[in-house]
Design a protein around this motif. Sequence first.
Motif, short mmCIF file in Angstrom:
data_model
loop_
_atom_site.label_atom_id
_atom_site.label_comp_id
_atom_site.label_asym_id
_atom_site.label_seq_id
_atom_site.Cartn_x
_atom_site.Cartn_y
_atom_site.Cartn_z
N PRO A 124 0.83 -1.21 0.00
CA PRO A 124 0.00 0.00 0.00
C PRO A 124 0.86 1.27 0.00
O PRO A 124 1.89 1.32 0.68
N TYR A 126 0.65 4.70 1.23
CA TYR A 126 -0.16 5.57 2.09
C TYR A 126 0.04 7.05 1.79
O TYR A 126 -0.84 7.87 2.08
N ASN A 129 -2.27 7.52 -1.04
CA ASN A 129 -3.62 7.44 -0.50
C ASN A 129 -4.01 8.72 0.23
O ASN A 129 -5.18 9.14 0.22
N THR A 133 -7.21 11.17 -0.61
CA THR A 133 -8.23 11.49 0.39
C THR A 133 -8.88 12.85 0.11
O THR A 133 -10.07 13.06 0.38
N PRO A 215 -6.84 7.10 4.28
CA PRO A 215 -5.61 6.59 3.66
C PRO A 215 -5.33 5.13 3.99
O PRO A 215 -4.69 4.43 3.21
N ILE A 218 -8.24 2.54 1.83
CA ILE A 218 -8.39 2.51 0.38
C ILE A 218 -8.00 1.12 -0.08
O ILE A 218 -6.87 0.66 0.14
N PRO A 225 -7.59 1.90 -7.10
CA PRO A 225 -7.92 2.13 -5.70
C PRO A 225 -9.38 2.48 -5.50
O PRO A 225 -9.98 3.23 -6.28
#
Length: 312
Positions: A124, A126, A129, A133, A215, A218, A225
């Motif tokens: 992932p 982040y 992510n 957001t 975050p 997802i 995503p």
Amino acid sequence: MTTFATPEDIANRTNAAKEAAVAAGRELGLEITEGKVLYELFSVVVHLAPSPVVARIPTVLPHTTTLEDLAKRQQQELDVAQWLHDQGTPVIPPSPLVERKPVQKDGFSITFWPFTDEDKSKEPDYVKNSELTADLHKALQNYPGELDFLSSAEPRFVKEALDRLEAHPEIVAPTDLARAKQEWQVLEPLVSDEEAFSKAFPGIELQPVHGDSPPANIFASTNGPLFSDFELITKGPIEWDLGGLGLEHEAAYNRGATKNGLRPIDKDVLRFVNSVGALRVMAYLSCADQLPAMVEFMQPFINQWRDTESYA
């Protein structure tokens, strides 16, 4: 909180949740030959094979949460996920194969979602992510559903949980608990009353927010995503979704906010959010009898909080 769940207890709880989901799914007309547990921690996630449906069953819950409370929260989650899907936002929507409502079975409250293939080819991201957001916040601005102010802060639960933890110094040190209670006296009015929050943070607008660190929620599907897990959807400042992430992630969100015409993170509000988040983590240790492993994996959050300046 006197007896901690054993591995056998947890396995039995997981199996009971799985069997409840299978039974509920069959009653809804789904073809199910077996339930395959995909994930378990605070919730149990079960693939109702061979139907393309996944059931999610919360199993570790605060002592203040009733089945009625849980069903209300789940209905809000189903409604916002469907609305976002209808607007073209990349989310995991409710399953179209059953009615869009939680189902209670054998003491569990269950929601149903489409089985979605996961892209497991990479870890992932982040940081990425966090930037995404801001896209979610932009999409949520026009959500028409009624949401309570910072309901995901669970102020009644936090207060009562901190009181309960007084009897368990082996879980939370008395010095930490004393500080937490002092901080909560300052923070509780701000999470319990929208007007009090607005007076403390003038000019900070409120809107629908995910409520539980998007975050980290997802889902990396094979088609890209997807935002997921809106169980704690609430009304609040955008910072509520960004607590505890760190400077690199905050900068990534701010890049996304600029692209979407949104304001950047407010440092004072973020400090407030981080403080509330730390006390919620501590409060959830009052549920350690249901999931003993949380004592160990939540300790880093307590250590980080201990090194910060007190909010009191």
